[in-house]
Structures are given as structure tokens and as C-alpha cells.
Design a protein around this motif. Structure first.
Motif, mmCIF file in Angstrom:
data_model
loop_
_atom_site.group_PDB
_atom_site.id
_atom_site.type_symbol
_atom_site.label_atom_id
_atom_site.label_comp_id
_atom_site.label_asym_id
_atom_site.label_seq_id
_atom_site.Cartn_x
_atom_site.Cartn_y
_atom_site.Cartn_z
ATOM 1 N N LYS A 163 0.826 -1.213 0.000
ATOM 2 C CA LYS A 163 0.000 0.000 0.000
ATOM 3 C C LYS A 163 0.859 1.261 0.000
ATOM 4 O O LYS A 163 0.606 2.221 0.729
ATOM 5 N N LYS A 164 1.888 1.255 -0.864
ATOM 6 C CA LYS A 164 2.809 2.395 -0.940
ATOM 7 C C LYS A 164 2.632 3.223 -2.201
ATOM 8 O O LYS A 164 3.427 4.121 -2.465
ATOM 9 N N ALA A 165 1.600 2.908 -3.017
ATOM 10 C CA ALA A 165 1.494 3.603 -4.298
ATOM 11 C C ALA A 165 0.049 3.879 -4.681
ATOM 12 O O ALA A 165 -0.875 3.163 -4.278
ATOM 13 N N GLN A 166 -0.129 4.936 -5.495
ATOM 14 C CA GLN A 166 -1.402 5.263 -6.127
ATOM 15 C C GLN A 166 -1.166 5.271 -7.630
ATOM 16 O O GLN A 166 -0.094 5.683 -8.086
ATOM 17 N N VAL A 167 -2.168 4.823 -8.397
ATOM 18 C CA VAL A 167 -1.955 4.737 -9.839
ATOM 19 C C VAL A 167 -3.143 5.262 -10.632
ATOM 20 O O VAL A 167 -4.269 5.351 -10.131
ATOM 21 N N LYS A 168 -2.834 5.595 -11.881
ATOM 22 C CA LYS A 168 -3.844 5.897 -12.882
ATOM 23 C C LYS A 168 -3.474 5.082 -14.108
ATOM 24 O O LYS A 168 -2.318 5.092 -14.548
ATOM 25 N N MET A 169 -4.469 4.354 -14.680
ATOM 26 C CA MET A 169 -4.196 3.497 -15.835
ATOM 27 C C MET A 169 -5.213 3.771 -16.930
ATOM 28 O O MET A 169 -6.424 3.748 -16.677
ATOM 29 N N VAL A 170 -4.705 4.009 -18.141
ATOM 30 C CA VAL A 170 -5.559 4.310 -19.279
ATOM 31 C C VAL A 170 -5.137 3.432 -20.453
ATOM 32 O O VAL A 170 -3.946 3.331 -20.766
ATOM 33 N N VAL A 171 -6.117 2.793 -21.095
ATOM 34 C CA VAL A 171 -5.834 1.928 -22.244
ATOM 35 C C VAL A 171 -5.273 2.778 -23.378
ATOM 36 O O VAL A 171 -5.871 3.780 -23.784
#
Length: 305
Positions: free
Chosen positions: A248-256
Motif C-alpha cells: 500500500k505504498k502507491a497510487q496509480v492511474k491506468m488508461v488503455v
């Protein structure tokens, strides 16, 4: 008795030089010398201390002394960052070549709680963790126990290596070397390995973490449907990104990024643009991993009994 077991008997972590080993040996023999008590257990312990000392001191005596010293001393020349809270020290390996460039094998040039950097070949880094994991498992299960089936040993070895990897990978340092800083987050080239019956994501669709299972980060679409799991073009990122999620050390954004489905070894996948922002590291996460390692070694020691 191997060197790992010898270091454990003498209470060493492998970073000590000849003088420090001798000092520790004399202290233990003073405390456990059989002349001070006629107990059989004391005699046996003293014999083990002597055997361990003689085994380790072979690197500092005889005609091979110069070669052994070269192997042990370069720790002072390794300038890598250390994680003082890591479970244990690990070896740093270096490939040796002759004048014609022929590979002669690898040698241990240092030992410590060093985190990985580009100065260390990643394949040798993984080998270092494999060797360290095997030493820990060997010590957790004395040789007098019956042998476990290879499939069980390999499962423990893989799980322990993975836990140690998280302690010797500095997320911030590694992402600086493998990613591209984009404002306040690192941009990574990633992929989603699609499940056979998963809905096909479209270009521009956002995907979200759905949870980690067996060291795989599964992804879902906006409607909550699982579409597959996160994958990378650079295998090193597996050992960086996934542990960050588990801890739980990261935040992400993912886009195709590419809707044209591609095939690789019978699997279909689509490219992703992934941005990752690191959270503040907490000591509790390191302590939690150390506890998991202790629990794993304890289970291994009792396996089949």
C-alpha cells in the motif's frame, strides 16, 4: 555444516572481517569452553563453535589467502544504498571474465543490506536473493530432518525470495531509473493481460486495481468487471510495482493506450499508460514484511512434522 550455518552459530551476518571473526570466536569460547563446565551439551556447543570458526577462517589462511581476501574485502568499495531494516544481509555478485572476454563465472564481492541499483546486473541481483533465501531455509530446517518434496521446497523458496525482493528494491530509486517523471508521478509502459472471457477495453478507458493475488495485480473496468492483470514490457518492473501495491505504498492511474489486441504466447493483451505516485514509506510496512518472513521460516521448519 555450510558457511551460512557457521555464521549463524558464531552470530555473524557475513560482513565481518578476519579480526572481527576472531574476536567473536574468542568471546564465545570463553563463555562456552567445556573446561568451565563438564556438561555434554557444553562440549557439543564448543565443538560446533570450533568447527564453524575453522570453516570460515579457511578464507583467510593458506595459499589462497590473497584470493579469498579479494573476495571478502571489496564490501568497502560497494557504494550502494542500504536498507538497515532489511531482514538480513545479502551477497553482491560480480561476473568475472578472462582477457578474451570469456565468462569465468561469478564471485561474491560484497555482503550487506544493499538495495538494487543499475550498478548491479538485475539477473545477479535475483540470484543473490535466491541464494540468500536458500540459506535462510537451510538454517530453518536442520539437516537431521527428513527431506521435503522438491515441489514444497520450491514453493517456499519462491515465496521467500519474493518477500526479500520487496526489501531490497527501493521504489523511489528504481522508478527514477526505469520510469519517466511526468509532473508528480512516474509514467510506465505497461500492459493488461486479458482474461479469455473479459470485456475488451477501448482506447481511453480507465482501469482500476481490483486486488493482488499470487503476486498479480488484477484490474477491473469502470463497471467493476475483471478484465485481466497488470503486466510489463520490462520484467524488472514486476519486482518494483507489485510489491508497492501489496505494501500500500502507491497510487496509480491506468488508461488503455492501444485497442488493437495483440497476441503473445496464446494470450491477448493491450497496452496501458500507467502513472504511479509513491506514498510515504512507513516503518510498519518493513516490520510487517520481517514478521511475514519469520512466519514463513517457522512454517517451513515445521513442515511435515
Amino acid at each position: 555444516m555450510n558457511k551460512s550455518q557457521a555464521r549463524k552459530i558464531l552470530g555473524l551476518d557475513g560482513t565481518e572481517d578476519e579480526r572481527e571473526i576472531k574476536k567473536k570466536y574468542r568471546k564465545l569460547m570463553h563463555e562456552n569452553h567445556p573446561d568451565s563446565a563438564g556438561d555434554d551439551a557444553d562440549n557439543e556447543l564448543a565443538a560446533k563453535i570450533n568447527t564453524a570458526y575453522e570453516l570460515l577462517m579457511k578464507d583467510y589462511s593458506g595459499p589462497e589467502k590473497k584470493k579469498a581476501t579479494v573476495k571478502k574485502k571489496p564490501k568497502k568499495h560497494w557504494n550502494g544504498k542500504e536498507n538497515p531494516n532489511a531482514y538480513c544481509a545479502r551477497p553482491i555478485f560480480h561476473e568475472v571474465e578472462d582477457l578474451d572476454g570469456v565468462n569465468l563465472g561469478t564471485i561474491e564481492i560484497a555482503r550487506g543490506r544493499y538495495v538494487w541499483s543499475k550498478d548491479e546486473e538485475f539477473s545477479l541481483f535475483l540470484r543473490s536473493l535466491y541464494v540468500t533465501s536458500k540459506e535462510l531455509l537451510d538454517n530453518a530446517r536442520p539437516s537431521l530432518f527428513f527431506e521435503l518434496p522438491d515441489v514444497i521446497k520450491q514453493k517456499y523458496l519462491a515465496d521467500l525470495t519474493y518477500l526479500l525482493t520487496g526489501q531490497f528494491i527501493d521504489g523511489s530509486l528504481t522508478l527514477k531509473e526505469l520510469g519517466v517523471l511526468d509532473i508528480d508521478a512516474y509514467k510506465i509502459d505497461a500492459m493488461v493481460e486479458l482474461d479469455i472471457n473479459a470485456p475488451t477495453p477501448k482506447v481511453g478507458d480507465s482501469l482500476y486495481p481490483a486486488g493482488v493475488s499470487n503476486h498479480r495485480l488484477y484490474l477491473r473496468n469502470k463497471g467493476g468487471q475483471i478484465v485481466g492483470y497488470l503486466s510489463f514490457k520490462d520484467d524488472r518492473l514486476y519486482y518494483v510495482i507489485i510489491p508497492l501495491f501489496e505494501q500500500k505504498k502507491a497510487q496509480v492511474k491506468m488508461v488503455v493506450a492501444d485497442n488493437a489486441l495483440k497476441s503473445r504466447t496464446r494470450k491477448k493483451y493491450a497496452d496501458l499508460n500507467l502513472w504511479i505516485r509513491l506514498n510515504e514509506t512507513e516503518t510498519s510496512a518493513i516490520e510487517s514484511t520481517n514478521l511475514k518472513i519469520d512466519e514463513l521460516l517457522s512454517r517451513y521448519g515445521k513442515e511435515g512434522l
